[in-house]
Design an enzyme around this catalytic site. Sequence first.
Site, short mmCIF file in Angstrom:
data_model
loop_
_atom_site.label_atom_id
_atom_site.label_comp_id
_atom_site.label_asym_id
_atom_site.label_seq_id
_atom_site.Cartn_x
_atom_site.Cartn_y
_atom_site.Cartn_z
N GLN A 113 0.58 -1.03 0.03
CA GLN A 113 0.29 -0.15 0.43
C GLN A 113 0.86 1.65 0.02
OE1 GLN A 113 -0.75 -0.64 4.82
NE2 GLN A 113 -2.06 0.05 3.53
N GLU A 199 -8.27 5.31 6.22
CA GLU A 199 -8.63 4.67 7.29
C GLU A 199 -7.90 5.59 8.37
OE1 GLU A 199 -4.08 2.11 7.71
OE2 GLU A 199 -5.21 1.07 9.26
#
Length: 262
Positions: A113, A199
């Site tokens: 990521q 997130e």
Amino acid sequence: MKLSAAITTIVLATFTLAAPQTEMRQARHNARSDGKQIGRKTSRPQNRHNNALEEYSSNWAGAILIGNGYTGVSAEFTVPKPQAPSGASSNTQYCASAWVGIDGDTCTSAILQTGVDFCIQNGVVSYDAWYEWYPDYAYDFTGITISAGDLIKVSVDATSTITGTAILENLSTGQSEKHTFTSGVQGDLCEYNAEWIVEDFEENNGLVPFANFSTVTFSNAQATDGGSVVGPSGATLIDIEQNGVVLTQSSNTNDSVTIDYS
Ligand SMILES: *[C@@H]1O[C@H](CO)[C@@H](O)[C@H](O)[C@H]1NC(C)=O
Ligand SMILES: *[C@@H]1O[C@H](CO)[C@@H](O)[C@H](O)[C@H]1NC(C)=O
Ligand SMILES: *[C@@H]1O[C@H](CO)[C@@H](O)[C@H](O)[C@H]1NC(C)=O
């Protein structure tokens, strides 16, 4: 000498306590001087549950394609200016993160990521651009300075289940940073998931207090599935719920994923 050194330490410690904000930023900076963000990492979706309509977790919002053969994910987004949430405490740092990644949902062993953290503390906003191969910590891209309003392109590509690249590019300037994982990653990819996520990330083993990030729109959102380009239209939407309160609202089209703070 030892005693006076100890006293100096106590005096300094007392002094820095008087400026906790500065101290915390300094600690973050020092921890990251080797590029490694000690204590900062992505967690897999926690407390994941669903009702008939939607999936929830305490830390992931956005869209997740679930299947087989996902080897690439990319998108562009405008860097938001975070706000402290309503009822915020002074001196507390509030953060959120936007990133694209492969795996981490139905594949539990790894996440490849890259993305940007945005934080606010006492009205001061800060940003970090990073790459991560979960379960290792995130590492900073040190050659790039992020500001609110920047149009950033993020992309990850797996060249195998243990190698790949993470690229973060400023589309205003064309400046880009790339990290190549050549070996030594801590977990194998399954290529089961491609995701576009906001997130509430983990720092020092707990979720950071979550910032009001307003809106993140991942545009030109694409994934590579078995060598073909696919859009997020078939993705599972997930939203953040903490203490019984739903904090985000995610939606998608076939080329975008939007996450609103609500
Ligand atoms: C991107 O480019 C803009 C315009 O030149 C600049 O203001 C900004 O700081 C750059 N951001 C990054 C992430 O390099
Ligand atoms: C979604 O986008 C992909 C590529 O961007 C395209 O190949 C596909 O046909 C689109 N699917 C739908 C349902 O429009
Ligand atoms: C989040 O911040 C935006 C401003 O950036 C504000 O308009 C909005 O009302 C805030 N949302 C909540 C739920 O506090």
